[in-house]
Design a protein around this motif. Structure first.
Motif, PDB file in Angstrom:
ATOM      1  N   MET A   9       0.846  -1.139  -0.029  1.00  0.00           N
ATOM      2  CA  MET A   9      -0.021   0.016   0.069  1.00  0.00           C
ATOM      3  C   MET A   9       0.862   1.205   0.011  1.00  0.00           C
ATOM      4  O   MET A   9       0.559   2.354  -0.870  1.00  0.00           O
ATOM      5  N   LYS A  10       2.006   1.181   0.649  1.00  0.00           N
ATOM      6  CA  LYS A  10       3.046   2.160   0.539  1.00  0.00           C
ATOM      7  C   LYS A  10       3.637   2.626  -0.699  1.00  0.00           C
ATOM      8  O   LYS A  10       3.421   3.591  -1.401  1.00  0.00           O
ATOM      9  N   GLN A  11       3.642   1.364  -1.424  1.00  0.00           N
ATOM     10  CA  GLN A  11       3.971   1.584  -3.110  1.00  0.00           C
ATOM     11  C   GLN A  11       3.076   2.420  -4.032  1.00  0.00           C
ATOM     12  O   GLN A  11       3.153   3.244  -4.794  1.00  0.00           O
ATOM     13  N   LEU A  12       1.594   1.781  -3.270  1.00  0.00           N
ATOM     14  CA  LEU A  12       0.517   2.295  -4.174  1.00  0.00           C
ATOM     15  C   LEU A  12       0.347   3.882  -3.938  1.00  0.00           C
ATOM     16  O   LEU A  12       0.359   4.927  -5.007  1.00  0.00           O
ATOM     17  N   ASP A  13       0.590   4.488  -2.484  1.00  0.00           N
ATOM     18  CA  ASP A  13       0.449   5.636  -2.287  1.00  0.00           C
ATOM     19  C   ASP A  13       1.469   6.396  -2.930  1.00  0.00           C
ATOM     20  O   ASP A  13       1.313   7.778  -3.388  1.00  0.00           O
ATOM     21  N   LYS A  14       2.628   5.753  -3.031  1.00  0.00           N
ATOM     22  CA  LYS A  14       3.825   6.366  -3.754  1.00  0.00           C
ATOM     23  C   LYS A  14       3.453   6.837  -5.151  1.00  0.00           C
ATOM     24  O   LYS A  14       3.611   7.981  -5.675  1.00  0.00           O
ATOM     25  N   ALA A  15       2.948   5.940  -5.747  1.00  0.00           N
ATOM     26  CA  ALA A  15       2.495   6.118  -7.207  1.00  0.00           C
ATOM     27  C   ALA A  15       1.443   6.991  -7.581  1.00  0.00           C
ATOM     28  O   ALA A  15       1.605   7.871  -8.352  1.00  0.00           O
ATOM     29  N   ALA A  16       0.473   7.114  -6.213  1.00  0.00           N
ATOM     30  CA  ALA A  16      -0.576   8.047  -6.439  1.00  0.00           C
ATOM     31  C   ALA A  16      -0.084   9.443  -6.332  1.00  0.00           C
ATOM     32  O   ALA A  16      -0.574  10.460  -6.795  1.00  0.00           O
ATOM     33  N   LYS A  17       0.999   9.556  -5.632  1.00  0.00           N
ATOM     34  CA  LYS A  17       1.510  11.100  -5.517  1.00  0.00           C
ATOM     35  C   LYS A  17       2.477  11.503  -6.774  1.00  0.00           C
ATOM     36  O   LYS A  17       2.675  12.665  -7.146  1.00  0.00           O
ATOM     37  N   ILE A  18       2.851  10.411  -7.453  1.00  0.00           N
ATOM     38  CA  ILE A  18       3.586  10.818  -8.740  1.00  0.00           C
ATOM     39  C   ILE A  18       2.671  11.193  -9.938  1.00  0.00           C
ATOM     40  O   ILE A  18       2.756  12.164 -10.584  1.00  0.00           O
ATOM     41  N   PHE A  25     -10.556   6.008  -7.414  1.00  0.00           N
ATOM     42  CA  PHE A  25      -9.828   4.753  -8.167  1.00  0.00           C
ATOM     43  C   PHE A  25      -8.834   4.113  -7.114  1.00  0.00           C
ATOM     44  O   PHE A  25      -8.891   2.735  -6.961  1.00  0.00           O
ATOM     45  N   ILE A  26      -7.809   4.946  -6.491  1.00  0.00           N
ATOM     46  CA  ILE A  26      -6.837   4.426  -5.446  1.00  0.00           C
ATOM     47  C   ILE A  26      -7.582   3.655  -4.289  1.00  0.00           C
ATOM     48  O   ILE A  26      -7.123   2.617  -4.007  1.00  0.00           O
ATOM     49  N   ALA A  27      -8.778   4.262  -3.757  1.00  0.00           N
ATOM     50  CA  ALA A  27      -9.275   3.554  -2.975  1.00  0.00           C
ATOM     51  C   ALA A  27      -9.774   2.298  -3.169  1.00  0.00           C
ATOM     52  O   ALA A  27      -9.989   1.174  -2.278  1.00  0.00           O
ATOM     53  N   GLN A  28     -10.159   2.005  -4.222  1.00  0.00           N
ATOM     54  CA  GLN A  28     -10.784   0.874  -4.734  1.00  0.00           C
ATOM     55  C   GLN A  28      -9.848  -0.215  -4.883  1.00  0.00           C
ATOM     56  O   GLN A  28      -9.982  -1.241  -4.671  1.00  0.00           O
ATOM     57  N   LEU A  29      -8.380   0.155  -5.179  1.00  0.00           N
ATOM     58  CA  LEU A  29      -7.376  -0.810  -5.178  1.00  0.00           C
ATOM     59  C   LEU A  29      -6.672  -1.112  -3.788  1.00  0.00           C
ATOM     60  O   LEU A  29      -5.682  -1.781  -3.450  1.00  0.00           O
ATOM     61  N   ARG A  30      -7.338  -0.177  -2.736  1.00  0.00           N
ATOM     62  CA  ARG A  30      -6.610  -0.561  -1.267  1.00  0.00           C
ATOM     63  C   ARG A  30      -7.288  -1.851  -0.778  1.00  0.00           C
ATOM     64  O   ARG A  30      -6.671  -2.194   0.546  1.00  0.00           O
ATOM     65  N   ALA A  31      -8.089  -2.462  -1.318  1.00  0.00           N
ATOM     66  CA  ALA A  31      -8.850  -3.615  -0.519  1.00  0.00           C
ATOM     67  C   ALA A  31      -9.110  -4.531  -1.519  1.00  0.00           C
ATOM     68  O   ALA A  31      -9.524  -4.137  -2.849  1.00  0.00           O
ATOM     69  N   PRO A  32      -9.141  -5.858  -1.364  1.00  0.00           N
ATOM     70  CA  PRO A  32      -9.421  -6.927  -2.156  1.00  0.00           C
ATOM     71  C   PRO A  32     -10.967  -7.024  -2.322  1.00  0.00           C
ATOM     72  O   PRO A  32     -11.607  -6.687  -1.456  1.00  0.00           O
ATOM     73  N   ASN A  33     -11.343  -7.538  -3.418  1.00  0.00           N
ATOM     74  CA  ASN A  33     -12.772  -7.642  -3.845  1.00  0.00           C
ATOM     75  C   ASN A  33     -13.385  -8.705  -2.748  1.00  0.00           C
ATOM     76  O   ASN A  33     -14.572  -8.349  -2.257  1.00  0.00           O
TER      77      ASN A  33
END
Ligand code: NAD
Length: 405
Positions: A9-18, A25-33
């Motif tokens: 999730m830290k990697q995802l947050d970093k990409a979302a900052k770049i 969209f990012i919130a949807q990817l923070r939890a599995p279906n």
């Protein structure tokens, strides 16, 4: 203790900052279906019944059916499986294959079970989850400690329960049971194609000195393939220990020694080293091919490799990634570097559904061209955003998933 899902999730947050992908969209990817936990009762050879804990995380299926391996390990737990499922989502997107991401596992030390107990356990995992599996729903594959034979038991159990004869619900099967040519070495070979596409760009020599942590399916195949392509394997390790020889190991002799003694230790032509020492060896290419979280804040400053190729999933923590970036040590990230395995698994699924059998050459040619394409595109994204190759691959994947969503 590093939590692999928090790291992901830290990697995802970093990409979302770049790059701004939008909060929803990012919130949807923070939890599995969904994540599913099952109990698997197994009749043991001594007549008793033992209960094992099994998992399946179906992380995201925007791009196609959930796809991802099954891990057998005594320390496997839901946070690890969630992280691996998340990385699978991105890996499939980076690779350009029409599949989503998931992952499964069983908390077990497989070495403690007889072959019969292992088969009953594997069939039990399928019985517990058969409702959610299927060629167009969820397609599992091998991972740590799961072999082609285990995949064949699972495919057989699924066929018995559902009557589906395509065998396409499980990949990584033996070739005579519907498996694809080339699936065994696919992850190591894919890693080599990624490395070879980037070698000039990374200013690495034609004969690299390579150290590999992990000597299982991925690590041992990678060692053989790099060596066949004129690179020098100076060190390898397994869970117990490692060996080093500065002018290069004779891999056939190493394999024979491991077969005879059950480990790498005391190989007469090399020096014994620990797994920690292997990671800190001076070399052109360091290849972690065993487990998560082996390069952390604690040892990242001591890494002397010129480049790192992540064939394991999640071997470098986000904190260590920052340190390596500042030290100008390029990291070829897992979601790109080890995507050869899932790509050939996708080929296997496709062949099963069409009732075809492709030659090894056809498989490797298709793999090479897809890997070269995803590697170049990840590098372009990294350059455009002036960021690391990991973030380049993340941006490439997130753009594709967002567009489809
Ligand atoms: P494997 O079970 O075949 O081999 C794992 C290897 O790691 C073994 O040699 C084992 O002795 C070694 N090992 C275990 N604990 C260790 C430790 N603490 N330190 C050093 N070595 C240790 O598994 P594999 O399929 O080769 O998978 C290795 C890694 O590659 C995993 O991270 C897996 O998720 C990833 N991966 C595998 C595939 C695949 O196709 N099999 C695809 C993509 C990624």
């Amino acid at each position: 203790m590093n939590n692999p899902f928090e790291n992901a999730m830290k990697q995802l947050d970093k990409a979302a900052k770049i790059k701004d992908f939008g909060d929803d969209f990012i919130a949807q990817l923070r939890a599995p279906n969904r994540d599913i936990r099952i109990s698997i009762p197994v009749k043991m050879d001594n007549g008793s019944t033992k209960i094992f804990e099994g998992y399946r995380v179906e992380y995201n299926n925007t791009l196609g059916p959930y796809k991802g391996g099954i891990r057998y390990h005594r320390d496997t737990e839901i946070n690890e499986i969630k992280a691996l499922g998340f990385w699978m989502v991105l890996k499939c997107a980076v690779s350009g294959i029409p599949m989503g991401g998931g992952k499964g596992g069983i908390m077990v030390e497989p070495k403690d079970l007889s072959k019969g107990e292992l088969e009953r356990l594997s069939r039990g995992w399928v019985r517990g989850l058969s409702d959610i599996l299927g060629p167009h729903k969820d397609v599992p594959a091998p991972d740590v400690n799961t072999t082609p034979e285990i995949m064949a038991w699972m495919a057989d159990e699924f066929e018995k329960i559902t009557g589906d004869k395509t065998r396409s619900t499980f990949t990584g099967k033996p070739i005579d049971r519907g498996g694809s040519e080339g699936r065994g070495p696919a992850t190591g070979l894919g890693g080599f194609y990624v490395f070879d596409t980037l070698r000039d760009e990374l200013k690495l020599p034609a004969k690299c000195k390579v150290a590999i942590q992990g000597f299982g399916n991925v690590g041992a195949n990678a060692a053989r393939i790099f060596s066949q392509n004129s690179h020098i394997i100076i060190a390898v390790s397994d869970s117990k220990s490692g060996i080093v020889k500065k002018d290069g190991l004779d891999l056939e002799k190493v394999e024979a020694h491991k077969k005879k003694t059950g480990g790498l230790k005391d190989f007469s032509e090399a020096e014994d080293i620990t797994n920690e020492e292997l990671l800190e060896l001076p070399c052109d290419l360091l290849v972690p091919a065993a487990f998560e979280n082996v390069i952390t804040e604690g040892n990242a400053r001591k890494i002397k490799a010129k480049t790192i190729l992540e064939l394991a999933n999640g071997p470098i923590t986000p904190e260590a990634d920052e340190i390596l970036f500042k030290k100008s040590i390029p990291v070829i990230p897992d979601i790109l570097a080890n995507s050869g395995g899932v790509t050939v698994s996708y080929f296997e699924w496709d062949q099963n559904l069409k009732n075809e059998h492709w030659s090894e050459k056809e498989v490797f040619d298709k793999l090479k061209s897809m890997i070269q394409d995803s590697t170049k595109k990840s590098m372009e994204k990294a350059k455009e955003a002036n960021t690391s190759l990991r973030m380049g691959a993340f941006i490439l994947a997130l753009e594709k998933i967002k567009a489809k969503m």
